[in-house]
Design a protein around this motif. Sequence first.
Motif, PDB file in Angstrom:
ATOM      1  N   LYS A  31       0.805  -1.220   0.000  1.00 24.34           N
ATOM      2  CA  LYS A  31       0.000   0.000   0.000  1.00 24.34           C
ATOM      3  C   LYS A  31       0.841   1.274   0.000  1.00 24.34           C
ATOM      4  O   LYS A  31       0.482   2.258  -0.654  1.00 24.34           O
ATOM      5  CB  LYS A  31      -0.924  -0.009   1.225  1.00 24.34           C
ATOM      6  CG  LYS A  31      -2.078   0.971   1.138  1.00 24.34           C
ATOM      7  CD  LYS A  31      -3.125   0.634   2.174  1.00 24.34           C
ATOM      8  CE  LYS A  31      -4.375   1.488   1.958  1.00 24.34           C
ATOM      9  NZ  LYS A  31      -5.461   1.119   2.888  1.00 24.34           N
ATOM     10  N   TYR A  32       1.971   1.249   0.720  1.00 22.27           N
ATOM     11  CA  TYR A  32       2.728   2.487   0.914  1.00 22.27           C
ATOM     12  C   TYR A  32       4.139   2.473   0.330  1.00 22.27           C
ATOM     13  O   TYR A  32       4.791   3.511   0.343  1.00 22.27           O
ATOM     14  CB  TYR A  32       2.841   2.790   2.419  1.00 22.27           C
ATOM     15  CG  TYR A  32       1.519   2.970   3.110  1.00 22.27           C
ATOM     16  CD1 TYR A  32       0.785   4.146   2.971  1.00 22.27           C
ATOM     17  CD2 TYR A  32       0.997   1.959   3.917  1.00 22.27           C
ATOM     18  CE1 TYR A  32      -0.428   4.313   3.619  1.00 22.27           C
ATOM     19  CE2 TYR A  32      -0.216   2.113   4.568  1.00 22.27           C
ATOM     20  CZ  TYR A  32      -0.927   3.295   4.413  1.00 22.27           C
ATOM     21  OH  TYR A  32      -2.125   3.452   5.052  1.00 22.27           O
ATOM     22  N   ARG A  33       4.618   1.323  -0.152  1.00 22.12           N
ATOM     23  CA  ARG A  33       5.994   1.256  -0.650  1.00 22.12           C
ATOM     24  C   ARG A  33       6.033   0.777  -2.103  1.00 22.12           C
ATOM     25  O   ARG A  33       6.380  -0.362  -2.389  1.00 22.12           O
ATOM     26  CB  ARG A  33       6.813   0.321   0.233  1.00 22.12           C
ATOM     27  CG  ARG A  33       7.044   0.793   1.656  1.00 22.12           C
ATOM     28  CD  ARG A  33       7.981   2.003   1.707  1.00 22.12           C
ATOM     29  NE  ARG A  33       9.254   1.711   1.091  1.00 22.12           N
ATOM     30  CZ  ARG A  33      10.294   1.167   1.739  1.00 22.12           C
ATOM     31  NH1 ARG A  33      10.191   0.867   3.022  1.00 22.12           N
ATOM     32  NH2 ARG A  33      11.422   0.941   1.108  1.00 22.12           N
TER      33      ARG A  33
ATOM     34  N   LEU B 239      -1.569  -4.254 -12.348  1.00 20.36           N
ATOM     35  CA  LEU B 239      -0.984  -2.926 -12.502  1.00 20.36           C
ATOM     36  C   LEU B 239       0.024  -2.640 -11.391  1.00 20.36           C
ATOM     37  O   LEU B 239       1.085  -2.055 -11.641  1.00 20.36           O
ATOM     38  CB  LEU B 239      -2.095  -1.872 -12.487  1.00 20.36           C
ATOM     39  CG  LEU B 239      -1.675  -0.416 -12.716  1.00 20.36           C
ATOM     40  CD1 LEU B 239      -0.991  -0.251 -14.073  1.00 20.36           C
ATOM     41  CD2 LEU B 239      -2.885   0.499 -12.610  1.00 20.36           C
ATOM     42  N   ARG B 240      -0.290  -3.062 -10.181  1.00 17.74           N
ATOM     43  CA  ARG B 240       0.614  -2.849  -9.033  1.00 17.74           C
ATOM     44  C   ARG B 240       1.818  -3.778  -9.098  1.00 17.74           C
ATOM     45  O   ARG B 240       2.902  -3.446  -8.598  1.00 17.74           O
ATOM     46  CB  ARG B 240      -0.164  -3.092  -7.727  1.00 17.74           C
ATOM     47  CG  ARG B 240       0.674  -3.070  -6.447  1.00 17.74           C
ATOM     48  CD  ARG B 240       1.271  -1.693  -6.222  1.00 17.74           C
ATOM     49  NE  ARG B 240       2.057  -1.663  -5.002  1.00 17.74           N
ATOM     50  CZ  ARG B 240       3.333  -2.012  -4.900  1.00 17.74           C
ATOM     51  NH1 ARG B 240       3.988  -2.459  -5.981  1.00 17.74           N
ATOM     52  NH2 ARG B 240       3.980  -1.913  -3.759  1.00 17.74           N
ATOM     53  N   GLY B 241       1.669  -4.939  -9.722  1.00 15.98           N
ATOM     54  CA  GLY B 241       2.778  -5.888  -9.802  1.00 15.98           C
ATOM     55  C   GLY B 241       2.796  -6.869  -8.653  1.00 15.98           C
ATOM     56  O   GLY B 241       3.743  -7.651  -8.517  1.00 15.98           O
ATOM     57  N   ALA B 242       1.749  -6.875  -7.840  1.00 20.13           N
ATOM     58  CA  ALA B 242       1.646  -7.791  -6.705  1.00 20.13           C
ATOM     59  C   ALA B 242       0.197  -7.812  -6.245  1.00 20.13           C
ATOM     60  O   ALA B 242      -0.544  -6.848  -6.435  1.00 20.13           O
ATOM     61  CB  ALA B 242       2.561  -7.353  -5.559  1.00 20.13           C
TER      62      ALA B 242
ATOM     63  N   GLU C 293     -10.421   2.248  -5.150  1.00 19.27           N
ATOM     64  CA  GLU C 293      -9.134   2.841  -5.550  1.00 19.27           C
ATOM     65  C   GLU C 293      -8.157   3.004  -4.389  1.00 19.27           C
ATOM     66  O   GLU C 293      -7.137   3.687  -4.519  1.00 19.27           O
ATOM     67  CB  GLU C 293      -9.377   4.213  -6.194  1.00 19.27           C
ATOM     68  CG  GLU C 293     -10.159   5.172  -5.327  1.00 19.27           C
ATOM     69  CD  GLU C 293     -10.494   6.475  -6.040  1.00 19.27           C
ATOM     70  OE1 GLU C 293      -9.925   6.701  -7.128  1.00 19.27           O
ATOM     71  OE2 GLU C 293     -11.307   7.245  -5.513  1.00 19.27           O
ATOM     72  N   LYS C 294      -8.436   2.368  -3.242  1.00 23.31           N
ATOM     73  CA  LYS C 294      -7.571   2.545  -2.080  1.00 23.31           C
ATOM     74  C   LYS C 294      -6.592   1.390  -1.882  1.00 23.31           C
ATOM     75  O   LYS C 294      -5.988   1.258  -0.825  1.00 23.31           O
ATOM     76  CB  LYS C 294      -8.421   2.712  -0.816  1.00 23.31           C
ATOM     77  CG  LYS C 294      -9.281   3.966  -0.828  1.00 23.31           C
ATOM     78  CD  LYS C 294     -10.074   4.091   0.468  1.00 23.31           C
ATOM     79  CE  LYS C 294     -10.927   5.363   0.451  1.00 23.31           C
ATOM     80  NZ  LYS C 294     -11.724   5.494   1.697  1.00 23.31           N
ATOM     81  N   GLY C 295      -6.457   0.570  -2.907  1.00 21.89           N
ATOM     82  CA  GLY C 295      -5.540  -0.558  -2.776  1.00 21.89           C
ATOM     83  C   GLY C 295      -4.098  -0.133  -2.644  1.00 21.89           C
ATOM     84  O   GLY C 295      -3.290  -0.820  -2.023  1.00 21.89           O
ATOM     85  N   CYS C 296      -3.749   1.027  -3.223  1.00 20.81           N
ATOM     86  CA  CYS C 296      -2.389   1.559  -3.141  1.00 20.81           C
ATOM     87  C   CYS C 296      -2.484   3.055  -2.868  1.00 20.81           C
ATOM     88  O   CYS C 296      -3.356   3.739  -3.410  1.00 20.81           O
ATOM     89  CB  CYS C 296      -1.621   1.287  -4.432  1.00 20.81           C
ATOM     90  SG  CYS C 296       0.060   1.964  -4.450  1.00 20.81           S
TER      91      CYS C 296
END
Length: 680
Positions: free
Chosen positions: A62-64, A194-197, A215-218
Amino acid sequence: MKTRKPLAGKTLCCTGVETKTRLQIIKNIDTLGGINYDDLMTDVQYLIVGNRKTEKYKFCIKYRPDIIFLTQDSIIKAYENWKIGEIDEIRLEDYKLPIFDEINTCFSRVDLPQFQIKNLINNASFRKSHIREEEFTSKKLMQSILDNGGKAKESLSNNQDCMISADPRGTRYDKAIEWKIPVVHPIWILDSILRGAALDFEDYILQEDNDQLYEKGCNDWNEIINPKPIKEKLPPITTNKDLPKKVNKSHKAEIWNSIMDNTKVQKKSKEQDSTWNDEESDSENEEPLKPTTTIDKKSKSTLFLGFCFLFVGLNSRESELLSERIETFQGEITKDVYDNSITHILVSANQGNHTPSTLKLLPSETKQKITNGEIKLVTEFFIERCIFYQKVILDRWGQPIKGLIQSTKKFKISTTGFTGIELLHIGKLIKFLNFEYCESLSDQRDLLILNINLFKESFMKNSPKLFQYKCKDILNCPTYQSGQSSVSLLSAKSKIDAAKKWNIPIVSIGYLWEIFEISRYKSILLMPEISNQQWCIYAPINYTRPKSLIEYIKNLNEEAFVTKSIEKGSDDENLIKLPSPKKIKTKQKYGKLIGTSSPQSIRNKLIEISKSNNSIGEMEENNQNKENYDITIDEDLSSQIRYEDDESMNNQERLLKKLDNSLNKNDEMELVQIRKRRRR
């Protein structure tokens, strides 16, 4: 000769990896020239994932966005290939964790109306140029799962990780809810690619609201779609002469906020920060690698930099010792209760349930800050643990224990399998309870506490409930100490066998902590049942020893198991009392008992005896061969009973002579007969 190792400049961290595998990974990273962190530092580049359900993974996803996720066996495989000479350089990107690796999904009613698809794409800027409408078909979404290492079926079973659905209805949906399987929106698949994980299921739980954008997944999608190149950190050029020296890292870094509370502390090097991973106690039992207790006097550690401590209820000696240690690590001490810079209030661990009364004199503003979490309430255990592990650890060990109440009954308790600071603190807690801590085990002990991590593999298979105790950070006790080998398995096994032979109950540390949990806000110390599978390893089947300490107390009943004093005449005096074992004594040959009272009562008694069928003479004749005989005495005579000897006989004669003058003639003859019989 190679002048540079393949992982030089790489920083890695593990999460959800079993201890044995993790130790091998760390060893390989060190050999390959990389740096391993046990904490999630800001400069970590790669996260080795053994389990996605850990706090580290959820935080990073989520944050990195800069983190690259690797498979659990990535370093081990890379090391083996490098060792046999197949590769000279290691590209960690080749060992990326597949997006849906080992995720088992069920597909049900996945197709979406066209207007919902457009709403999801057009109203979320990060999706506009990266996700196409034609990808929202059941067939393509299922294929995306399969292509990225996952499993996808249309049937539902209770061992699946999640269900993909766009419609909160139907039999499969109801069954998934019943089985507590998360039901996630199909957009989770495309966002994860899209996030890669794989993103966290919780951010994509299916809602009935069709306008929900999920839309809060990342937290930083912009950096995901416009990634910045990773700057590889190269070590300074060294010669073989310089290789043994360690690289000095004195600059500061911000440790993951859930552990450090946004406090700046010194970044630990590989040698300094080889510590047990505390923040992942809910999912993994990791242990300290190299706890550090030495202090570099030339360069003071900034372990407590930014911390301001207020001592409450400590004596002068305790305050002096703690102040010295805190200031050594650049912490501050204040005596002003109104100081706005206070970050921690420190009370003595042995205060136990008296802690609230100790804090009563604090200003209401300070109390409110404690309630809100702005000020942390800790004990000296917190300071000791932080110094031992060289990192800030705020867990149950370092917080006031409200259920710590002294017992009035001393039980003898031994431990096995513990080491380091945990062993020290367990011993202190046992003494704070007024129990007796015994370093050695004998048949006189009442309880044996075992570190279940010593036999984790076996217990996970045969007694998994031992690791399901609610206070998981308490269970995470290391099994080895810096500079030493593992705690002796042979010694622990010998103690376990001896405890079983002697019928001594064996429990995990969870039992000790459950005493505190159930005694919170109570005036007496409560004892949990030993046979509970959350902490019971062995409980004797027979009753030579009771199943619980409370039963043991009732059986012994030497004193009440309460903390308040008992006064005579109080209700608390009505306790269960058991008779002492009666010792069989050899009967002594005493003379016959006779009572003395007023002359008239004696006269009446003698006349009554003489007239009865069982006169004294007849009784003596019937019992002349018996060793002992007792005459029953009336209550009014029992207060003046003596044994019949020569002196008493003479006294009786004198008394009877005095009575002769007062007796009538009818009684005189009967008395003469009595005298004759008694002189025989």
